[in-house]
Enzyme design. Structure first.
Site, PDB file in Angstrom:
ATOM      1  N   CYS A   4     -23.592  17.353  -6.606  1.00  0.00           N
ATOM      2  CA  CYS A   4     -22.332  16.597  -6.677  1.00  0.00           C
ATOM      3  C   CYS A   4     -21.581  16.839  -7.978  1.00  0.00           C
ATOM      4  CB  CYS A   4     -22.582  15.101  -6.457  1.00  0.00           C
ATOM      5  SG  CYS A   4     -23.322  14.741  -4.852  1.00  0.00           S
ATOM      6  N   SER A  64     -27.075  10.789   2.797  1.00  0.00           N
ATOM      7  CA  SER A  64     -28.421  11.356   2.758  1.00  0.00           C
ATOM      8  C   SER A  64     -29.251  10.565   1.749  1.00  0.00           C
ATOM      9  CB  SER A  64     -28.404  12.841   2.405  1.00  0.00           C
ATOM     10  OG  SER A  64     -27.793  13.070   1.153  1.00  0.00           O
ATOM     11  N   GLY A  72     -15.811  15.249   2.215  1.00  0.00           N
ATOM     12  CA  GLY A  72     -15.490  15.065   0.814  1.00  0.00           C
ATOM     13  C   GLY A  72     -16.711  15.335  -0.058  1.00  0.00           C
ATOM     14  N   GLY A  73     -16.477  15.588  -1.336  1.00  0.00           N
ATOM     15  CA  GLY A  73     -17.574  15.772  -2.271  1.00  0.00           C
ATOM     16  C   GLY A  73     -17.785  17.219  -2.661  1.00  0.00           C
ATOM     17  N   GLY A 133     -21.632  11.664   6.344  1.00  0.00           N
ATOM     18  CA  GLY A 133     -22.148  10.341   5.999  1.00  0.00           C
ATOM     19  C   GLY A 133     -23.019  10.280   4.780  1.00  0.00           C
ATOM     20  N   ALA A 177     -26.856  10.400  -1.525  1.00  0.00           N
ATOM     21  CA  ALA A 177     -25.525  10.998  -1.619  1.00  0.00           C
ATOM     22  C   ALA A 177     -24.660  10.506  -0.458  1.00  0.00           C
ATOM     23  CB  ALA A 177     -25.626  12.520  -1.584  1.00  0.00           C
ATOM     24  N   ILE A 178     -23.347  10.472  -0.696  1.00  0.00           N
ATOM     25  CA  ILE A 178     -22.402  10.030   0.321  1.00  0.00           C
ATOM     26  C   ILE A 178     -21.238  11.013   0.368  1.00  0.00           C
ATOM     27  CG2 ILE A 178     -20.764   8.220   0.995  1.00  0.00           C
ATOM     28  CD1 ILE A 178     -22.636   6.201  -0.335  1.00  0.00           C
ATOM     29  N   TYR A 229     -27.767  19.187  -1.404  1.00  0.00           N
ATOM     30  CA  TYR A 229     -28.918  19.813  -0.732  1.00  0.00           C
ATOM     31  C   TYR A 229     -29.356  18.938   0.428  1.00  0.00           C
ATOM     32  CZ  TYR A 229     -33.832  20.777   0.234  1.00  0.00           C
ATOM     33  OH  TYR A 229     -35.025  21.033   0.870  1.00  0.00           O
ATOM     34  N   HIS A 230     -29.715  19.565   1.540  1.00  0.00           N
ATOM     35  CA  HIS A 230     -30.375  18.874   2.640  1.00  0.00           C
ATOM     36  C   HIS A 230     -31.658  19.626   2.968  1.00  0.00           C
ATOM     37  CE1 HIS A 230     -27.044  16.232   3.211  1.00  0.00           C
ATOM     38  NE2 HIS A 230     -26.235  17.138   3.726  1.00  0.00           N
TER      39      HIS A 230
END
Length: 220
Positions: free
Chosen positions: A180, A164, A70-71, A162, A149-150, A75-76
């Site tokens: 987001c 971050s 979802g979402g 999950g 973020a979720i 960025y990671h």
């Protein structure tokens, strides 16, 4: 039992997705324990199921991965603690809203270990911190930045993807997306807030506060 895994090296996104898919299936079939995976990714962007293409403002900066969590866009990258949460909601109530609230509470409790007050805002996914050191908005409200973020996915009531948490990522990398889908607020990190916190410190806080939010699952 919940198995905790910590990866020291950067984990390619495709590898992480493959692991989560397989582990979620194994948990659903009773062949594996629940799992919390702590890791970092190389610099990349991911698009959730609600992502709007116009929010990818610099598509050539980093690889972009379409994902079924979802979402929207996120960025990671190095310096960000990614927490992949593979828990069995068949034994935890089958309540998606409650589960998301538990994830939010977990992040807030972990941040509180560093005397950082994380907050939830209606209509804005994730965890936010007020910035009294920044100019107020036109209506006099305190400035706020996103610190975590979720985004989750469920399969057979087993979660994956999950959380971050920004520990010390390169914050300029967030400028290649509208994080987001929210353009009017910024992004921060624990180090940006002036805290001498490392990844291991965050991991300790996450382990310590997990049991305050997530009880043992019900047995069949």
């Amino acid at each position: 039992m919940v198995e905790w895994i910590t990866s020291e090296a950067l984990v390619p996104y495709e590898e992480a997705e493959a692991f989560m898919e397989a582990r979620a299936d194994a948990i659903a079939s009773g062949e594996a324990d629940e799992c919390i995976w702590l890791l970092e990714h190389p610099a990349l962007y991911t698009a959730g199921t609600s992502a709007n293409e116009k929010d990818l403002t610099d598509p050539n900066r980093f690889p972009v991965y379409q994902t079924k969590r979802g979402g929207q866009y996120t960025y990671h990258g190095p310096g960000q603690r990614v927490v992949y949460v593979m828990l069995d909601l068949n034994k935890r109530g089958k309540d998606v809203r409650k589960f998301v609230q538990q994830l939010e509470s977990w992040v807030i409790n972990a941040l509180n270990e560093f005397n950082v007050t994380g907050q939830i805002r209606e209509g804005r996914v994730g965890v936010w911190v007020e910035r009294p050191d920044r100019p107020r908005s036109a209506n006099g409200a305190l400035a706020e930045d996103k610190i975590a973020a979720i985004g989750i996915r469920l399969r057979k009531w087993v979660s994956f993807h999950g959380i971050s948490i920004n520990v010390e990522p390169e914050l300029s990398h967030f400028s290649g997306i509208v994080p987001c889908g929210i353009a009017e607020f910024g992004v921060t990190s624990l180090v940006d807030l002036g805290l001498p916190v490392g990844m291991e410190d965050v991991d300790v806080a996450l382990r310590k506060t997990f049991k305050d939010v997530f009880s043992q699952p019900e047995e069949d």
